[in-house]
Write a protein that holds these residues in place. Structure first.
Motif, PDB file in Angstrom:
ATOM      1  N   MET A   1       0.844  -1.200   0.000  1.00 25.41           N
ATOM      2  CA  MET A   1       0.000   0.000   0.000  1.00 25.41           C
ATOM      3  C   MET A   1       0.879   1.249   0.000  1.00 25.41           C
ATOM      4  SD  MET A   1      -3.113   0.407   2.607  1.00 25.41           S
ATOM      5  CE  MET A   1      -4.578   1.309   2.320  1.00 25.41           C
ATOM      6  N   GLU A   2       0.664   2.086  -0.960  1.00 29.51           N
ATOM      7  CA  GLU A   2       1.487   3.293  -0.999  1.00 29.51           C
ATOM      8  C   GLU A   2       0.946   4.351  -0.050  1.00 29.51           C
ATOM      9  OE1 GLU A   2       3.407   4.762  -4.358  1.00 29.51           O
ATOM     10  OE2 GLU A   2       2.573   3.219  -5.682  1.00 29.51           O
ATOM     11  N   LEU A   3       1.789   5.346   0.222  1.00 29.05           N
ATOM     12  CA  LEU A   3       1.400   6.327   1.235  1.00 29.05           C
ATOM     13  C   LEU A   3       0.140   7.100   0.863  1.00 29.05           C
ATOM     14  CD1 LEU A   3       4.662   7.916   2.668  1.00 29.05           C
ATOM     15  CD2 LEU A   3       2.994   6.444   3.797  1.00 29.05           C
ATOM     16  N   HIS A   4      -0.022   7.391  -0.442  1.00 26.33           N
ATOM     17  CA  HIS A   4      -1.243   8.154  -0.778  1.00 26.33           C
ATOM     18  C   HIS A   4      -2.500   7.307  -0.583  1.00 26.33           C
ATOM     19  CE1 HIS A   4      -0.860   6.237  -4.703  1.00 26.33           C
ATOM     20  NE2 HIS A   4       0.341   6.792  -4.845  1.00 26.33           N
ATOM     21  N   ASP A   5      -2.329   5.976  -0.690  1.00 28.87           N
ATOM     22  CA  ASP A   5      -3.475   5.111  -0.377  1.00 28.87           C
ATOM     23  C   ASP A   5      -3.752   5.121   1.130  1.00 28.87           C
ATOM     24  OD1 ASP A   5      -3.510   4.528  -3.055  1.00 28.87           O
ATOM     25  OD2 ASP A   5      -2.368   2.663  -2.839  1.00 28.87           O
ATOM     26  N   VAL A   6      -2.661   5.092   1.894  1.00 24.99           N
ATOM     27  CA  VAL A   6      -2.803   5.169   3.352  1.00 24.99           C
ATOM     28  C   VAL A   6      -3.573   6.434   3.717  1.00 24.99           C
ATOM     29  CG1 VAL A   6      -1.558   5.487   5.533  1.00 24.99           C
ATOM     30  CG2 VAL A   6      -0.692   3.881   3.816  1.00 24.99           C
ATOM     31  N   TRP A   7      -3.219   7.532   3.047  1.00 20.36           N
ATOM     32  CA  TRP A   7      -3.870   8.802   3.382  1.00 20.36           C
ATOM     33  C   TRP A   7      -5.314   8.869   2.918  1.00 20.36           C
ATOM     34  CZ3 TRP A   7      -3.592  12.264   6.925  1.00 20.36           C
ATOM     35  CH2 TRP A   7      -2.474  12.179   7.739  1.00 20.36           C
ATOM     36  N   PHE A   8      -5.595   8.145   1.841  1.00 20.41           N
ATOM     37  CA  PHE A   8      -6.998   8.036   1.429  1.00 20.41           C
ATOM     38  C   PHE A   8      -7.794   7.373   2.559  1.00 20.41           C
ATOM     39  CE2 PHE A   8     -10.539   5.811  -0.598  1.00 20.41           C
ATOM     40  CZ  PHE A   8     -11.085   6.824  -1.359  1.00 20.41           C
ATOM     41  N   VAL A   9      -7.212   6.313   3.120  1.00 25.38           N
ATOM     42  CA  VAL A   9      -7.877   5.616   4.220  1.00 25.38           C
ATOM     43  C   VAL A   9      -7.990   6.532   5.441  1.00 25.38           C
ATOM     44  CG1 VAL A   9      -7.718   3.660   5.796  1.00 25.38           C
ATOM     45  CG2 VAL A   9      -7.094   3.373   3.398  1.00 25.38           C
ATOM     46  N   LEU A  10      -6.894   7.261   5.726  1.00 28.27           N
ATOM     47  CA  LEU A  10      -6.922   8.122   6.917  1.00 28.27           C
ATOM     48  C   LEU A  10      -7.949   9.243   6.795  1.00 28.27           C
ATOM     49  CD1 LEU A  10      -3.165   8.288   7.883  1.00 28.27           C
ATOM     50  CD2 LEU A  10      -5.047   7.369   9.241  1.00 28.27           C
ATOM     51  N   ILE A  11      -8.056   9.804   5.592  1.00 30.34           N
ATOM     52  CA  ILE A  11      -9.070  10.846   5.391  1.00 30.34           C
ATOM     53  C   ILE A  11     -10.458  10.243   5.607  1.00 30.34           C
ATOM     54  CG2 ILE A  11     -10.091  12.452   3.708  1.00 30.34           C
ATOM     55  CD1 ILE A  11      -7.350  13.412   4.165  1.00 30.34           C
ATOM     56  N   ALA A  12     -10.633   9.017   5.077  1.00 27.60           N
ATOM     57  CA  ALA A  12     -11.918   8.335   5.286  1.00 27.60           C
ATOM     58  C   ALA A  12     -12.167   8.138   6.780  1.00 27.60           C
ATOM     59  CB  ALA A  12     -11.922   6.994   4.559  1.00 27.60           C
ATOM     60  N   VAL A  13     -11.117   7.777   7.509  1.00 30.07           N
ATOM     61  CA  VAL A  13     -11.257   7.564   8.959  1.00 30.07           C
ATOM     62  C   VAL A  13     -11.655   8.872   9.654  1.00 30.07           C
ATOM     63  CG1 VAL A  13      -9.960   7.075  11.072  1.00 30.07           C
ATOM     64  CG2 VAL A  13      -9.703   5.589   9.085  1.00 30.07           C
ATOM     65  N   LEU A  14     -11.033   9.980   9.233  1.00 30.81           N
ATOM     66  CA  LEU A  14     -11.358  11.260   9.866  1.00 30.81           C
ATOM     67  C   LEU A  14     -12.804  11.658   9.595  1.00 30.81           C
ATOM     68  CD1 LEU A  14      -8.042  13.185   9.150  1.00 30.81           C
ATOM     69  CD2 LEU A  14      -8.911  12.501  11.386  1.00 30.81           C
ATOM     70  N   TRP A  15     -13.260  11.451   8.360  1.00 27.13           N
ATOM     71  CA  TRP A  15     -14.662  11.770   8.061  1.00 27.13           C
ATOM     72  C   TRP A  15     -15.590  10.835   8.824  1.00 27.13           C
ATOM     73  CZ3 TRP A  15     -16.571  16.068   6.313  1.00 27.13           C
ATOM     74  CH2 TRP A  15     -15.799  16.891   5.502  1.00 27.13           C
ATOM     75  N   THR A  16     -15.184   9.573   8.929  1.00 27.75           N
ATOM     76  CA  THR A  16     -15.997   8.633   9.693  1.00 27.75           C
ATOM     77  C   THR A  16     -16.106   9.093  11.147  1.00 27.75           C
ATOM     78  OG1 THR A  16     -15.123   6.876   8.299  1.00 27.75           O
ATOM     79  CG2 THR A  16     -16.257   6.206  10.296  1.00 27.75           C
ATOM     80  N   GLY A  17     -14.959   9.471  11.714  1.00 31.27           N
ATOM     81  CA  GLY A  17     -14.969   9.962  13.090  1.00 31.27           C
ATOM     82  C   GLY A  17     -15.870  11.179  13.216  1.00 31.27           C
ATOM     83  N   TYR A  18     -15.773  12.069  12.226  1.00 36.04           N
ATOM     84  CA  TYR A  18     -16.587  13.287  12.268  1.00 36.04           C
ATOM     85  C   TYR A  18     -18.077  12.951  12.217  1.00 36.04           C
ATOM     86  CZ  TYR A  18     -18.607  17.772  11.009  1.00 36.04           C
ATOM     87  OH  TYR A  18     -19.381  18.901  10.999  1.00 36.04           O
ATOM     88  N   PHE A  19     -18.463  12.099  11.275  1.00 33.17           N
ATOM     89  CA  PHE A  19     -19.890  11.791  11.132  1.00 33.17           C
ATOM     90  C   PHE A  19     -20.402  10.958  12.302  1.00 33.17           C
ATOM     91  CE2 PHE A  19     -19.501  12.402   6.289  1.00 33.17           C
ATOM     92  CZ  PHE A  19     -19.867  13.735   6.425  1.00 33.17           C
TER      93      PHE A  19
END
Lengths: 335, 502
Positions: A1-19
């Motif tokens: 998994m490349e870093l930009h994929d990791v960050w795609f997941v992390l952004i998803a995690v942050l939005w999940t946390g927010y919602f």
């Protein structure tokens, strides 16, 4: 998994946390008009989220900041493209934050009622608009070869996105209702459960329609699993609510939100914002991302800070774990 | 398109309005958090009720402020994407990182622990509750640091390279961005100015109450705390401002020249107290000057050469191509003076107050009625002058509250406008930074909405502040004096009202 994929997941995690988090406090905001019968009950509702709403909101700021740092092109296109809806969301968040803090600072009933009205509308509108925004992100918008959004505000108000708005609004209201049932005692708790049943049924219908539409449009195997999980969790949350298992109901409505966000991000990947004009003009995890060096620093930051944040925010919920009711509200509102 | 309504102009106005407005609350928030934490620490250590009452009083004012600081800050973060999308595309790789650090480290800290502090009076043991406000304070300072590191990069870009293929700047050394001298001195200067602001605020409000002989015990304590804060912070603001000036002279010679309305390079260069110039022709028609002082301010040497506006403009034209590289000279010149003038005036008035309220110069013990007597300030042990002088000092100190706020605003206007036409100095021009896809109507709408909303909120907030200032320190409740001994509160009376509720 490349870093930009990791960050795609992390952004998803942050939005999940927010919602997940602000989802229930938006819901409680909406309930101040739907559920509360008098001033004392409105105060109970607002106090269930009093100590935590501010911390919940920071998940949004972090999602925004992280998108800026990890996917600057995405951040730029999204926020300049969705200009007017975002403006409305920002205005709501400003008024809402001030409303929570200032409502109790004067004893007059009119003063407090005005701020309560502000809390209702400024919870309802963002809850709806975030769904509209994500509906558009997943469906794709008019993006040109320079990654500029070239549509107008009416393009954003399409049926799919509006349905997405109804999904977040009803889901958050349901989430807020089960949270209220979990956090209160007395009459309000019983009524919150009843209301949750009805809102939950509406949410199920709306969410099912939206998720199937999404799956048909842009889904894959992974998103199908998430769709099934979302719907199953929502059904289970309704059953748990009916059975009076409030903790379970809240956890399951949370799972529904997590799975719904997962569906959106699974459908999106590897795009971050598809172009409806030309597939080559879509923003993707590779062409929208920051340099590997920046992503590496950000990954270190996330790896160290995120667990800490979860830990101390979790502790906050533990400190304020007691249920509250009208008897905990001092009769004199003035401080 | 009409230049006055061009999206760039509107976006700049909007940024200016929202930033200056946001920054009315930030310095007060930073300093009041720490000062409130200090007072609460004094309470936990001494158990004197006056400290607890003072904590509650200043804490309340702090909360009214931070509410506005937080909500107006949200706009700041999203404005880069909304109005300045080409900026975001070009520098996101670098600029986004400190913003993400700010959110993940500082904002979470602040917002989580402030909830614990507000609602935790009857849920947390004394010391843990105290730790919460300190956490908030640390959060506010960290937040300031990260955002200033980001801003400093715009003033003086370091640790980056330009990627031609992707047409953007890329980070090569994050540590350099966080620790470059611009960031360190700017943080030092801004933080000390923040404490000057909070100190003057505390002095002003204490003086207001002392003039009316109200809440004397708490206000005497607060007055001294405020005065000491003003004295230390004022000194540090001056020292750090001087350092920042020297850094700026090396990194942005145009800004220094503009601040001085120094059109042509001079050796030694004078500091101009007043100047009236002709911007088109590039010279001053009237100027009152102190010889050599500018050389000293810029380079620690009374005889150094300081390049002028015309010189820097020429050398930048050679470097970056034809164009006008001069910022708005009158704004830079007067902004610089208002900043120093108002800042130093509040420092001076604070120093005078500190000296006037010294113990041995106060009304002698045998002339006081009791502990609640407001002592007269006595000049040179001249007791006859004291009673006349005292009301004047209280009045002046109350008005001085506004001085640091004015100084802060002008400081930012100067530092941001002095960098024009660059948004990232020497790298990216402001006109190339705006969102190309955003229409004039959209920017105009958002500017109108924010300005109107901010105006309404300003009235609400000032009225609330005034109400709570007038009310003075609150009466203490039983819950205040007997905090719980374990986390989550006591279970003895599960139905008692909460100590704090919205």
């Amino acid at each position: 998994m490349e870093l930009h994929d990791v960050w795609f997941v992390l952004i998803a995690v942050l939005w999940t946390g927010y919602f997940f988090l602000e989802g229930f406090d938006f819901g409680v905001g909406v309930l101040t008009k739907l559920l509360a019968r008098d001033r004392a009950e409105r105060r109970v509702l607002i106090n269930t989220i009093g100590p935590v709403w501010d911390g919940n909101e920071v998940w949004l700021l972090t999602a925004g900041g992280a998108t800026f740092a990890a996917f600057p092109e995405w951040y730029a296109t999204l926020f300049s493209g969705f200009y007017l809806p975002l403006l409305l969301i920002l205005v709501c968040l400003i008024v809402r934050g001030v409303a929570f803090e200032y409502r109790v600072k004067r004893p007059e009933e009119k003063w407090q009622r005005n701020w309560e009205t502000a809390i209702f509308w400024c919870s309802l509108l963002p809850a709806f608009l975030w769904g509209v925004a994500f509906g558009n992100i997943v469906r794709g918008v008019k993006i040109d070869q320079h990654f500029e959004y070239v549509g107008d505000v009416w393009d954003l108000l399409n049926p799919y996105a509006l349905l997405g708005g109804l999904v977040t609004l009803t889901l958050f209201t349901f989430h807020g209702a089960v949270f209220t049932a979990l956090k209160t005692v007395g009459d309000i708790r019983v009524r919150a459960r009843k209301l949750a049943r009805w809102v939950g049924l509406v949410a199920t219908i709306v969410a099912l329609a939206f998720l199937l539409w999404t799956q048909a449009d842009s889904g894959d195997g992974k998103s199908l699993v998430a769709v099934i999980l979302a719907v199953a969790a929502l059904a289970a949350a309704l059953v748990a609510n009916q059975a009076g298992r409030e903790g379970w109901a809240f956890a399951l409505s949370g799972v529904t939100i997590v799975a719904t966000v997962a569906v959106l991000f699974f459908s999106l990947f590897p795009n971050v914002m598809p172009s409806t004009l030309n597939g080559d003009w879509s923003l993707t995890v590779t062409n929208a991302s920051s340099s590997p060096y920046t992503l590496k620093i950000m990954t270190w930051l996330a790896a160290i800070a995120t667990p800490l944040v979860v830990l101390y925010q979790g502790w906050t919920y533990w400190v304020f774990r007691k249920r509250i009711g009208t008897q905990h509200i001092a009769p004199d509102a003035a401080h | 398109m009409d230049l006055a309504l061009a999206p760039e102009t509107l976006a700049r106005w909007q940024f200016g309005i929202t930033t200056v407005y946001h920054f009315l609350f930030v310095p007060l928030t930073i300093s009041l958090a720490a000062l409130t934490a200090g007072l609460q620490t004094a309470w936990v250590r001494t158990e004197k009720e006056k400290y607890l009452r003072a904590t509650k009083f200043w804490g309340k004012l702090f909360l009214i402020n931070i509410a506005m600081g937080v909500v107006t800050g949200i706009v700041q973060e999203f404005q880069f994407g909304m109005n300045w999308s080409d900026y975001s595309r070009f520098v996101g790789d670098i600029f986004g990182a400190p913003l993400a650090f700010e959110a993940l480290i500082a904002f979470f800290f602040e917002s989580t622990f402030i909830g614990l502090w507000i609602f935790g009076w009857d849920k947390l043991p004394k010391k843990i509750h105290l730790a919460c406000i300190w956490m908030v304070s640390i959060g506010t300072i960290l937040s300031a640091y990260f955002i200033l590191a980001a801003n400093s990069w715009m003033q003086h870009p370091v640790g980056y390279k330009i990627d031609k293929a992707r047409g953007r700047a890329e980070l090569t050394d994050f540590w350099a961005v966080l620790t470059q001298n611009t960031a360190l001195t700017q943080a030092f200067h801004t933080l000390s100015a923040a404490f000057l602001t909070g100190g003057a605020f505390m002095v002003g409000i204490s003086a207001y109450h002392l003039a009316r002989k109200k809440h004397i015990r708490e206000m005497k304590t607060s007055l001294r705390l405020g005065l000491i804060t003003v004295a230390i912070a004022g000194l540090l603001t001056a020292v750090s401002g001087d350092t920042l000036g020297k850094v700026m002279f090396k990194q942005q010679p145009m800004k220094m020249a503009a601040a001085e309305a120094l059109w042509d390079g001079q050796k030694p260069a004078p500091f101009s107290i007043f100047a009236y110039g002709d911007v088109e022709k590039g010279h001053n028609s009237v100027a009152i000057e102190i010889p050599g002082l500018l050389s000293f301010l810029a380079d620690d040497n009374f005889t150094s050469y300081v390049p002028g506006i015309n010189d820097v403009n020429k050398s930048e034209q050679q470097k970056f191509g034809p164009g006008d590289y001069r910022p708005n000279i009158p704004v830079a010149f007067w902004g610089f003076r208002w900043m120093i003038g108002f800042g130093m005036a509040s420092f001076a008035i604070g120093l005078a107050g500190l000296w006037l309220t010294r113990k041995k110069f106060m009304l002698p013990q045998h002339l006081r009625v009791g502990e609640d007597e407001v002592p007269h300030l006595v000049l040179f042990k001249n007791q006859a002058l004291g009673p006349k002088l005292t009301p004047w000092y209280w009045r002046i100190a109350t008005w001085t509250m506004a001085f640091p706020l004015i100084a802060n605003s002008w400081g930012w206007i100067f530092t941001e406008m002095g960098r024009q036409p660059w948004v990232v100095y020497g790298v990216l021009r402001t006109r190339d930074a705006v969102s190309p896809g955003v229409s004039q109507g959209e920017v105009l709408t958002s500017m109108a909405v924010f300005t109107a909303l901010y105006a309404i909120l300003a009235v609400v907030e000032v009225k609330l502040l005034a109400k709570y200032v007038k009310a003075g320190p609150p009466d203490l409740t039983e819950a205040d004096l007997n905090p719980p001994t374990k986390i989550g509160g006591d279970t003895r009376d599960a139905d008692k009202p909460m100590a704090f509720s919205y």
